[in-house]
Design a protein around this motif. Sequence first.
Motif, PDB file in Angstrom:
ATOM      1  N   VAL A   1      30.842  43.682  51.030  1.00 41.15           N
ATOM      2  CA  VAL A   1      29.858  42.052  50.804  1.00 41.15           C
ATOM      3  C   VAL A   1      28.666  42.620  50.480  1.00 41.15           C
ATOM      4  N   GLY A   2      28.613  42.203  48.954  1.00 41.98           N
ATOM      5  CA  GLY A   2      26.848  41.620  48.492  1.00 41.98           C
ATOM      6  C   GLY A   2      26.877  42.880  47.088  1.00 41.98           C
ATOM      7  N   LYS A   3      27.791  43.515  46.831  1.00 40.50           N
ATOM      8  CA  LYS A   3      28.536  43.900  45.189  1.00 40.50           C
ATOM      9  C   LYS A   3      28.577  42.588  44.385  1.00 40.50           C
ATOM     10  N   GLU A   4      27.200  43.538  43.154  1.00 44.24           N
ATOM     11  CA  GLU A   4      28.025  42.648  42.152  1.00 44.24           C
ATOM     12  C   GLU A   4      29.119  43.213  41.218  1.00 44.24           C
ATOM     13  N   VAL A   5      30.227  43.071  40.958  1.00 46.43           N
ATOM     14  CA  VAL A   5      30.783  42.996  39.665  1.00 46.43           C
ATOM     15  C   VAL A   5      31.063  42.677  38.341  1.00 46.43           C
ATOM     16  N   SER A   6      31.378  42.915  37.577  1.00 47.83           N
ATOM     17  CA  SER A   6      31.375  42.245  36.493  1.00 47.83           C
ATOM     18  C   SER A   6      32.756  41.863  35.361  1.00 47.83           C
ATOM     19  N   GLN A   7      32.622  41.137  34.981  1.00 51.80           N
ATOM     20  CA  GLN A   7      34.760  41.171  34.331  1.00 51.80           C
ATOM     21  C   GLN A   7      34.836  42.561  33.860  1.00 51.80           C
ATOM     22  N   GLY A   8      35.848  42.478  34.214  1.00 60.46           N
ATOM     23  CA  GLY A   8      36.790  43.698  33.982  1.00 60.46           C
ATOM     24  C   GLY A   8      36.161  45.267  34.572  1.00 60.46           C
ATOM     25  N   ASP A   9      35.484  45.080  35.727  1.00 57.86           N
ATOM     26  CA  ASP A   9      34.900  46.191  35.651  1.00 57.86           C
ATOM     27  C   ASP A   9      35.682  46.774  37.040  1.00 57.86           C
ATOM     28  N   GLN A  10      35.865  47.801  37.694  1.00 66.63           N
ATOM     29  CA  GLN A  10      36.712  48.586  38.923  1.00 66.63           C
ATOM     30  C   GLN A  10      36.264  47.910  40.360  1.00 66.63           C
TER      31      GLN A  10
END
Length: 124
Positions: free
Chosen positions: A42-51
């Motif tokens: 929780v709190g992790k930022e992910v970008s489209q396509g990231d694992q």
Amino acid sequence: MTTYYTKDHEWVRIDGDTAVIGISEHAQEQLGDVVFVELPPVGKEVSQGDQAAVVESVKAASEVYAPVSGEVIEGNSAIEENPALVNEEAEGKGWFFKLRLRDPSELAGLMDRAAYEAYLETLG
């Protein structure tokens, strides 16, 4: 709520600014019996396509990619405790994580169910 699909066999269901993400029934069938999942914190930022997560079955380990960008707001602890939920209901109770959707325009590049089913036909 609308569900979208990726060519990597993830699905994303949008509810307001929340995106619920999991793997498709097709992906689950290809994997076989799911024995382990690793969810993003929780709190992790992910970008489209990231694992964003990992799913392991008796046959293989696979990455789960973020179909859209955002901040992880919840992981499905039920599938950590009972990974078989992914086999039982991949597009329901077997969801992986929820994001706070950052950019709704990213949805335009994803497929609806009809387009996804047509894509599956091309895989032979």
